[in-house]
Design a protein around this motif. Structure first.
Motif, short mmCIF file in Angstrom:
data_model
loop_
_atom_site.label_atom_id
_atom_site.label_comp_id
_atom_site.label_asym_id
_atom_site.label_seq_id
_atom_site.Cartn_x
_atom_site.Cartn_y
_atom_site.Cartn_z
N PRO A 1 0.79 -1.24 0.00
CA PRO A 1 0.00 0.00 0.00
C PRO A 1 0.82 1.28 0.00
O PRO A 1 0.32 2.32 -0.44
N THR A 2 2.06 1.23 0.46
CA THR A 2 2.86 2.47 0.51
C THR A 2 3.73 2.66 -0.73
O THR A 2 4.43 3.67 -0.83
N THR A 3 3.70 1.72 -1.66
CA THR A 3 4.52 1.88 -2.87
C THR A 3 3.71 1.92 -4.15
O THR A 3 4.27 2.01 -5.24
N THR A 4 2.38 1.86 -4.05
CA THR A 4 1.56 1.96 -5.26
C THR A 4 1.59 3.39 -5.79
O THR A 4 1.68 4.35 -5.02
N LEU A 5 1.50 3.53 -7.09
CA LEU A 5 1.58 4.86 -7.70
C LEU A 5 0.40 5.74 -7.29
O LEU A 5 0.52 6.95 -7.17
N GLY A 6 -0.76 5.12 -7.06
CA GLY A 6 -1.94 5.87 -6.65
C GLY A 6 -1.82 6.50 -5.28
O GLY A 6 -2.68 7.28 -4.86
N ASN A 7 -0.76 6.13 -4.57
CA ASN A 7 -0.49 6.68 -3.25
C ASN A 7 -0.47 8.19 -3.22
O ASN A 7 -0.90 8.81 -2.26
N ILE A 8 0.06 8.82 -4.27
CA ILE A 8 0.30 10.26 -4.22
C ILE A 8 -1.01 11.04 -4.18
O ILE A 8 -1.27 11.79 -3.23
N SER A 9 -1.84 10.90 -5.19
CA SER A 9 -3.09 11.66 -5.21
C SER A 9 -4.02 11.27 -4.06
O SER A 9 -4.71 12.13 -3.49
N SER A 10 -4.05 9.99 -3.71
CA SER A 10 -4.96 9.57 -2.64
C SER A 10 -4.55 10.15 -1.29
O SER A 10 -5.40 10.57 -0.50
N TRP A 11 -3.24 10.21 -1.02
CA TRP A 11 -2.80 10.80 0.24
C TRP A 11 -2.98 12.31 0.26
O TRP A 11 -3.30 12.90 1.29
N VAL A 12 -2.79 12.96 -0.89
CA VAL A 12 -3.06 14.40 -0.97
C VAL A 12 -4.54 14.66 -0.70
O VAL A 12 -4.91 15.58 0.04
N HIS B 1 -6.56 12.75 0.98
CA HIS B 1 -6.79 12.49 2.41
C HIS B 1 -6.35 13.69 3.24
O HIS B 1 -7.07 14.12 4.15
N ASP B 2 -5.18 14.24 2.93
CA ASP B 2 -4.65 15.35 3.70
C ASP B 2 -5.52 16.60 3.58
O ASP B 2 -5.73 17.32 4.55
N LEU B 3 -6.03 16.85 2.36
CA LEU B 3 -6.84 18.04 2.12
C LEU B 3 -8.32 17.80 2.40
O LEU B 3 -9.11 18.75 2.36
N GLN B 4 -8.69 16.54 2.66
CA GLN B 4 -10.08 16.17 2.95
C GLN B 4 -11.02 16.58 1.82
O GLN B 4 -12.07 17.21 2.04
N THR B 5 -10.65 16.23 0.59
CA THR B 5 -11.44 16.61 -0.57
C THR B 5 -12.49 15.55 -0.91
O THR B 5 -12.42 14.41 -0.43
N ASN B 6 -13.42 15.93 -1.77
CA ASN B 6 -14.49 15.02 -2.18
C ASN B 6 -14.47 14.71 -3.68
O ASN B 6 -15.30 13.94 -4.15
N GLY B 7 -13.56 15.30 -4.42
CA GLY B 7 -13.54 15.12 -5.87
C GLY B 7 -12.75 13.89 -6.30
O GLY B 7 -12.26 13.11 -5.48
N PRO B 8 -12.61 13.72 -7.61
CA PRO B 8 -11.88 12.56 -8.15
C PRO B 8 -10.39 12.63 -7.83
O PRO B 8 -9.81 13.71 -7.73
N GLU B 9 -9.77 11.46 -7.66
CA GLU B 9 -8.34 11.36 -7.40
C GLU B 9 -7.73 10.49 -8.49
O GLU B 9 -8.14 9.36 -8.69
N ILE B 10 -6.73 11.04 -9.18
CA ILE B 10 -6.13 10.32 -10.30
C ILE B 10 -4.61 10.38 -10.18
O ILE B 10 -4.04 11.43 -9.91
N SER B 11 -3.97 9.24 -10.37
CA SER B 11 -2.51 9.19 -10.44
C SER B 11 -2.12 8.49 -11.72
O SER B 11 -2.83 7.59 -12.19
N HIS B 12 -1.01 8.88 -12.30
CA HIS B 12 -0.54 8.18 -13.49
C HIS B 12 0.96 8.38 -13.65
O HIS B 12 1.56 9.22 -12.98
N SER B 13 1.55 7.60 -14.52
CA SER B 13 2.96 7.76 -14.86
C SER B 13 3.11 7.75 -16.37
O SER B 13 2.82 6.76 -17.03
N ILE B 14 3.51 8.89 -16.92
CA ILE B 14 3.84 8.97 -18.34
C ILE B 14 5.26 9.53 -18.41
O ILE B 14 5.53 10.54 -19.03
N THR B 15 6.11 8.86 -17.67
CA THR B 15 7.53 9.19 -17.52
C THR B 15 7.74 10.69 -17.29
O THR B 15 7.07 11.28 -16.46
N CYS B 16 8.63 11.32 -18.04
CA CYS B 16 9.03 12.69 -17.70
C CYS B 16 8.02 13.76 -18.14
O CYS B 16 8.18 14.93 -17.79
#
Length: 408
Positions: free
Chosen positions: A135-146, A148-163
């Motif tokens: 759970p702490t190394t999945t790429l989706g970690n970044i947006s989901s934790w942000v 959580h921290d901001l207590q938002t209600n909207g969509p959360e999306i993470s992706h990797s398209i390199t640089c």
């Protein structure tokens, strides 16, 4: 592929915040850009000294304090903490509240690099994995934790398209805003790649800068005191250096007094691959993305381009040739920030947007100190930003100054 990507209504960047070798706020970054020095140090990796672009001691302390402010944050990777830190500041500047419905799209090229390497090493030694390794190394970690921290209600999306990850996040945010499914979107990228395995990967590609001895007086005069020679089209060896950090932007529909810059055009394209990491000699993907971003804008209207320019011989030259193809004898002034802070992979595109926004706000072009300029723009109204990643996924964004505000 459409010839142009038309914006249904204006979309503004109403706040941008980062943590990088330049500091922790726009004011710090602008001061740093006024001084023609780099932010690199040498550190030992795998028994050898290598160049890196780390956060400052002050910035590292900010991240340390964030990590220890909440028991839940102690086991998070730096890439997640960087994003949380920058997102808190950006949304505060934009005056977004937790009750506001806004989306989040923050990506990363490598994700939780440091934690992944740590957990993998433990697995090799003990032949079993730590409880939180997945759970702490999945790429989706970044947006989901942000979120959580901001207590938002909207969509959360993470992706990797390199640089080009951060600029693809911007593209996606624009798509959500234009669809009417959201009125605000937080977009950007975060990267913490200063780890032994990541450095080894870049060295294996033979693109990493080599530590050198103290330069001679002649080398100093020629600008060779800069280990990363990004945008030096005459360099004889690759000079890419990795940096770390995060940069995020708040985007909103319309134009208001909060608008730092307005998105005037978007472009994207993918290279026809001949190799896993290479661009064509004239970077066809960049030609297509820049042409799309221009839309009905005449080439001579673009005052400057913040180039991707990673500091490699082929990467810098192919992008420059693509610019020549599109702009001909109407070449804008060219700049980059990788000579100063290094290549931050998935965060690099938004750090380039930050540089463009700063130049628009301060009405001052930031020069690369070892590049000779025939002229520099006295007024900045339109700036293009480029990014591309392994696989040739190019993005170009055309930014314009908020015309409702007077020039500084």
């Amino acid at each position: 592929m459409p010839e142009t990507e038309k914006l249904i209504e204006p979309i503004s960047i109403t706040a941008i915040s980062s943590i990088s070798p330049l500091g922790t706020c726009l004011a710090d970054a602008w001061v740093a850009y006024q001084v023609p020095n780099q932010r690199f140090i040498t550190k030992e990796f795998n028994g050898k000294l290598e160049w890196i672009g780390p956060l400052s001691k002050k910035s590292k302390q900010e991240i340390f304090d964030l990590r220890h402010s909440d028991a839940k944050y102690k086991l998070l990777d730096d890439s997640v903490l960087f994003a949380i830190y920058a997102s808190r500041k950006a949304t505060n500047i934009a005056q977004w509240k937790a009750a506001d419905y806004f989306g989040i799209n923050i990506g990363s090229s490598r994700g939780a690099t440091s934690l992944f390497e740590k957990y993998h090493e433990e697995f090799i030694q003990k032949n079993k994995s730590a409880t939180l390794s997945s759970p702490t190394t999945t790429l989706g970690n970044i947006s989901s934790w942000v979120a959580h921290d901001l207590q938002t209600n909207g969509p959360e999306i993470s992706h990797s398209i390199t640089c080009s990850t951060a600029l693809h996040a911007l593209l996606n945010g624009v798509a959500w805003l234009q669809s009417g499914m959201a009125d605000k979107f937080l977009v950007g990228g975060s990267e913490a790649p200063l780890t032994p395995f990541t450095i080894a990967q870049m060295k294996a590609l033979k693109i990493y800068a080599k530590p050198s001895a103290v330069p001679s007086e002649g080398e100093r005069k020629e600008g060779k005191t800069f280990p990363c020679q990004a945008l030096n089209l005459n360099k004889k060896q690759n000079s890419m250096i990795l940096g770390e950090g995060a940069s995020v932007a708040c985007m909103e529909k319309g134009i208001s007094e909060k608008s730092l810059a307005v998105i005037a055009g978007l472009g994207y394209a993918t290279e026809v691959l001949e190799h896993n990491v290479s661009l064509s000699t004239e970077a066809i993907c960049f030609q297509r993305s820049m042409q799309m971003a221009l839309g009905n804008t005449r080439p001579e209207e673009v005052d400057a381009i913040v180039m991707h320019a990673p500091g490699t011989i082929k990467g810098d030259q192919s992008e420059y040739k693509a610019v020549q193809k599109i702009f001909g004898n109407k070449m804008p002034s060219l700049t980059t920030n990788k000579w100063k802070i290094g290549h931050t992979f998935g965060a690099s595109g938004m750090l380039s947007v930050e540089l463009a926004v700063l130049m628009l706000q301060h009405q001052k072009f930031v020069q690369v100190p070892f590049v000779t300029y025939k002229s520099i723009p006295k007024k900045l109204e339109k700036i293009m930003v480029n990014a591309v990643g392994f696989g040739g996924n190019a993005v170009s964004v055309l930014l314009t100054k908020n015309e409702s505000l007077p020039l500084n």
